[in-house]
Design a protein around this motif. Sequence first.
Motif, PDB file in Angstrom:
ATOM      1  N   TYR A 179     -59.483 -85.464  55.576  1.00 33.43           N
ATOM      2  CA  TYR A 179     -59.700 -86.536  56.552  1.00 33.43           C
ATOM      3  C   TYR A 179     -60.148 -85.906  57.864  1.00 33.43           C
ATOM      4  CZ  TYR A 179     -58.927 -90.671  59.421  1.00 33.43           C
ATOM      5  OH  TYR A 179     -59.103 -91.731  60.278  1.00 33.43           O
ATOM      6  N   TYR A 180     -61.342 -86.300  58.303  1.00 34.78           N
ATOM      7  CA  TYR A 180     -61.848 -85.696  59.523  1.00 34.78           C
ATOM      8  C   TYR A 180     -62.628 -86.686  60.384  1.00 34.78           C
ATOM      9  CZ  TYR A 180     -62.727 -81.551  62.332  1.00 34.78           C
ATOM     10  OH  TYR A 180     -62.716 -80.622  63.343  1.00 34.78           O
ATOM     11  N   VAL A 181     -62.445 -88.002  60.141  1.00 34.82           N
ATOM     12  CA  VAL A 181     -63.149 -89.005  60.955  1.00 34.82           C
ATOM     13  C   VAL A 181     -62.236 -89.401  62.118  1.00 34.82           C
ATOM     14  CG1 VAL A 181     -64.730 -89.878  59.204  1.00 34.82           C
ATOM     15  CG2 VAL A 181     -62.401 -90.723  59.240  1.00 34.82           C
ATOM     16  N   PHE A 182     -61.939 -88.434  62.961  1.00 33.53           N
ATOM     17  CA  PHE A 182     -60.997 -88.685  64.047  1.00 33.53           C
ATOM     18  C   PHE A 182     -61.593 -89.570  65.131  1.00 33.53           C
ATOM     19  CE2 PHE A 182     -59.388 -84.666  62.236  1.00 33.53           C
ATOM     20  CZ  PHE A 182     -58.120 -85.101  61.925  1.00 33.53           C
ATOM     21  N   GLY A 183     -62.907 -89.677  65.180  1.00 28.42           N
ATOM     22  CA  GLY A 183     -63.514 -90.620  66.120  1.00 28.42           C
ATOM     23  C   GLY A 183     -63.118 -92.046  65.787  1.00 28.42           C
ATOM     24  N   PHE A 184     -63.233 -92.407  64.497  1.00 31.61           N
ATOM     25  CA  PHE A 184     -62.781 -93.727  64.058  1.00 31.61           C
ATOM     26  C   PHE A 184     -61.288 -93.889  64.296  1.00 31.61           C
ATOM     27  CE2 PHE A 184     -66.654 -93.581  61.361  1.00 31.61           C
ATOM     28  CZ  PHE A 184     -67.213 -94.797  61.749  1.00 31.61           C
TER      29      PHE A 184
ATOM     30  N   GLY B 262     -52.618-105.450  60.481  1.00 36.42           N
ATOM     31  CA  GLY B 262     -53.980-105.813  60.116  1.00 36.42           C
ATOM     32  C   GLY B 262     -55.027-105.000  60.843  1.00 36.42           C
ATOM     33  N   THR B 263     -54.635-104.405  61.968  1.00 35.02           N
ATOM     34  CA  THR B 263     -55.573-103.572  62.719  1.00 35.02           C
ATOM     35  C   THR B 263     -55.803-102.227  62.060  1.00 35.02           C
ATOM     36  OG1 THR B 263     -54.816-104.640  64.764  1.00 35.02           O
ATOM     37  CG2 THR B 263     -56.006-102.564  64.991  1.00 35.02           C
ATOM     38  N   LEU B 264     -54.783-101.692  61.404  1.00 39.72           N
ATOM     39  CA  LEU B 264     -54.890-100.308  60.933  1.00 39.72           C
ATOM     40  C   LEU B 264     -54.768-100.120  59.432  1.00 39.72           C
ATOM     41  CD1 LEU B 264     -51.729 -99.369  60.189  1.00 39.72           C
ATOM     42  CD2 LEU B 264     -51.550 -99.240  62.642  1.00 39.72           C
ATOM     43  N   PHE B 265     -54.592-101.203  58.658  1.00 43.89           N
ATOM     44  CA  PHE B 265     -54.272-100.979  57.249  1.00 43.89           C
ATOM     45  C   PHE B 265     -55.439-100.365  56.484  1.00 43.89           C
ATOM     46  CE2 PHE B 265     -56.524-104.916  56.701  1.00 43.89           C
ATOM     47  CZ  PHE B 265     -56.993-104.901  55.397  1.00 43.89           C
ATOM     48  N   ILE B 266     -56.691-100.626  56.893  1.00 38.46           N
ATOM     49  CA  ILE B 266     -57.839-100.023  56.204  1.00 38.46           C
ATOM     50  C   ILE B 266     -57.872 -98.522  56.474  1.00 38.46           C
ATOM     51  CG2 ILE B 266     -60.361 -99.964  56.077  1.00 38.46           C
ATOM     52  CD1 ILE B 266     -60.380-102.938  56.610  1.00 38.46           C
ATOM     53  N   GLU B 267     -57.705 -98.135  57.735  1.00 40.23           N
ATOM     54  CA  GLU B 267     -57.702 -96.715  58.066  1.00 40.23           C
ATOM     55  C   GLU B 267     -56.481 -96.027  57.468  1.00 40.23           C
ATOM     56  OE1 GLU B 267     -60.222 -93.963  59.562  1.00 40.23           O
ATOM     57  OE2 GLU B 267     -60.457 -96.141  59.736  1.00 40.23           O
ATOM     58  N   LEU B 268     -55.404 -96.787  57.290  1.00 40.77           N
ATOM     59  CA  LEU B 268     -54.188 -96.217  56.727  1.00 40.77           C
ATOM     60  C   LEU B 268     -54.415 -95.735  55.299  1.00 40.77           C
ATOM     61  CD1 LEU B 268     -51.164 -95.698  57.274  1.00 40.77           C
ATOM     62  CD2 LEU B 268     -50.694 -97.971  56.355  1.00 40.77           C
ATOM     63  N   PHE B 269     -55.270 -96.423  54.560  1.00 45.15           N
ATOM     64  CA  PHE B 269     -55.554 -96.002  53.189  1.00 45.15           C
ATOM     65  C   PHE B 269     -56.186 -94.615  53.163  1.00 45.15           C
ATOM     66  CE2 PHE B 269     -58.775 -95.580  49.861  1.00 45.15           C
ATOM     67  CZ  PHE B 269     -57.979 -95.662  48.731  1.00 45.15           C
ATOM     68  N   PHE B 270     -57.133 -94.359  54.064  1.00 43.64           N
ATOM     69  CA  PHE B 270     -57.790 -93.052  54.098  1.00 43.64           C
ATOM     70  C   PHE B 270     -56.803 -91.958  54.517  1.00 43.64           C
ATOM     71  CE2 PHE B 270     -61.279 -96.058  54.580  1.00 43.64           C
ATOM     72  CZ  PHE B 270     -62.196 -95.570  53.677  1.00 43.64           C
ATOM     73  N   ILE B 271     -55.907 -92.282  55.450  1.00 44.91           N
ATOM     74  CA  ILE B 271     -54.922 -91.296  55.891  1.00 44.91           C
ATOM     75  C   ILE B 271     -53.952 -90.968  54.754  1.00 44.91           C
ATOM     76  CG2 ILE B 271     -53.040 -90.872  57.501  1.00 44.91           C
ATOM     77  CD1 ILE B 271     -54.508 -92.620  59.512  1.00 44.91           C
ATOM     78  N   MET B 272     -53.496 -91.984  54.031  1.00 41.94           N
ATOM     79  CA  MET B 272     -52.585 -91.753  52.912  1.00 41.94           C
ATOM     80  C   MET B 272     -53.273 -90.951  51.811  1.00 41.94           C
ATOM     81  SD  MET B 272     -49.649 -93.259  53.674  1.00 41.94           S
ATOM     82  CE  MET B 272     -48.796 -93.790  52.202  1.00 41.94           C
ATOM     83  N   SER B 273     -54.545 -91.242  51.564  1.00 38.50           N
ATOM     84  CA  SER B 273     -55.284 -90.490  50.546  1.00 38.50           C
ATOM     85  C   SER B 273     -55.444 -89.040  50.954  1.00 38.50           C
ATOM     86  CB  SER B 273     -56.659 -91.136  50.311  1.00 38.50           C
ATOM     87  OG  SER B 273     -56.527 -92.457  49.833  1.00 38.50           O
TER      88      SER B 273
END
Length: 641
Positions: free
Chosen positions: A529-534, A510-521
């Motif tokens: 993907y370049y929002v490495f700060g987030f 639940g901590t990472l599933f939202i960010e996981l979508f952007f990484i998979m995309s």
Amino acid sequence: DATPTAAPDPDPAAMAMAAARPRLLLLLAAAAAALLLTPAHAFYLPGSYPHKYAPGEPLSVKVNSLTSIDTEIPYSYYSLPFCAPPEGVKDSAENLGELLMGDRIESSPYRFKMHANESDVLLCRSAPLSPPDFALLKRRIDEMYQVNLILDNLPAIRYTRKDDYFLRWTGYPVGIRVGVDYYVFNHLQFTVLVHRYEDPNVARVMGAAGDASDGAAVPANAGKDASAAPGWMVVGFEVVPCSIKHNPEDARAVKMYGKFPSKIKCDPSTVSMSIKENEPIVYTYEVSFVESDIKWPSRWDAYLKMEGAKVHWFSILNSLMVIAFLAGIVFVILLRTVRRDLTRYEELDSEAQAQMNEELSGWKLVVSDVFRAPSNPMLLCMMVGDGVQILGMAVVTILFAALGFMSPASRGTLITACFFPGIAFLILTTLNFLLWGSQSTGAIPFSLFVVLILLWFCISVPLTLVGGFLGAKAPHIEYPVRTNQIPREIPAQKYPSWLLVLGAGTLPFGTLFIELFFIMSSIWMGRVYYVFGFLFIVMLLLVIVCAEVSLVLTYMHLCVEDWKWWWKSFFSSGSVAIYIFLYSINYLVFDLKSLSGPVSATLYLGYSLFMVIAIMLATGTVGFISSFCFVHYLFSSVKAD
């Protein structure tokens, strides 16, 4: 009663952490040395310093592999009947990461001259399409393959309008199908955005980055005064593909790069160049240079514009809520339950303690078994050691990327930084045979396999041996209590303990599933993907959640007199990998619905398995180390004879 004796088994935590320590120290030392030795004038990211072009200086366009989100299998640009450069195709220098990602950067026939607008340029007249070439071209159009061009390390970008806003794409499609007819994009309209090289002082060029503005046409005499315009920098590369029906006979008398006899008007809203068997294709292009206010450091902004920032913040806030909830539970355990019990226990005299021991229940009853060695201790050592290495490399890599030291121009840098041997090598070898059978550029060349094996046995293995030697020489961690020779029987549980362990992975997920979508995309849909700060913040929150989850579950198992906590502490946080793999399957079914063929699906699942194993080792290590420290602290306060 059995006489308590000290446990003779080695400490898995000490062995694993000691073995991993030399490689982490070497990695951190290399990173620190790179920062300290960087000269003051080298503010530019590695491999991304500006190149000044004089008016009329040649510009070379390069081509990368053909890619498709429909198959995820890259192919060489020259596998299709495209024009080749007159001097022959030359490979461009590629790093290890680019080769692993399937990139094959080669020279192209497109030639520009700085500040020289050209139109109606004939590229070539292809040979008549043979039946195999005709069938292959139609198949690549059906599979939605994209052509990827590069100029001055910038990928060609394409804009399309949808309703009231523009969509950005890298590359352009090979062609399009309309009904039963296939059309190829045989004319390219290039726009090169340039910025005047104002000052040779790098520090001044790297000044405040201005926002992109609408380009203005370059004056006709802009390049004539050398003193006023010493040079130009490429800050943008745009392409508009068109399908235009050319008469092949008109191209017979025109040489390559000559003026096409008829005027060419590029209209991307219509297509007319249908492909037919045994008929040639005429390729043409045009190029115009436009002066732009975009500064050189900001030229990647068009590719890296962060969309959906609120979603990233929502992900972080969601993670913080989970952390706060778990932190409250840990606070209650440590500062109320445990400290209260320990205080009561320590205030009693020996006779009262002996009487109290007969009435004890919960974690205090396993005091003589809690540090009993787990089953398969060497396997646990290896998994924790690998997890420490992967986590350390991930933290350093993402931190450098968040600080801006990872240039998007250096393709493939991040993938190599996180590569680990062993299981990864087995998975890559299996998938590589599938790619070899498909004649894809994604297949790793044999020479690169040799390089990977040398990296493994000449760097990884020696460092592991050094770590093992230092770990054997290091002083063992002393257990605060002694271990009985006869293990204590674990009472029957109301529910399987492993069920709770597997369910615990939902909280880190639940901590990472939202960010996981952007990484998979980014990986599978060709998005940057370049929002490495987030990503760095989410990774830190994930580490905290994994530590808290494992700590709470370890305490719960000890309270029901289950002293076999070693493996459970590892998999309580490492089980997040199961949910990530299930999410990968969900992403394949619902987001990659167009993925075609068993080879593509096997590649996707293979690389997903590669990713989740690395995540399992890293997160499981965090949970194990936090639980070990908690158990050591907890029982170091217990008076035991």
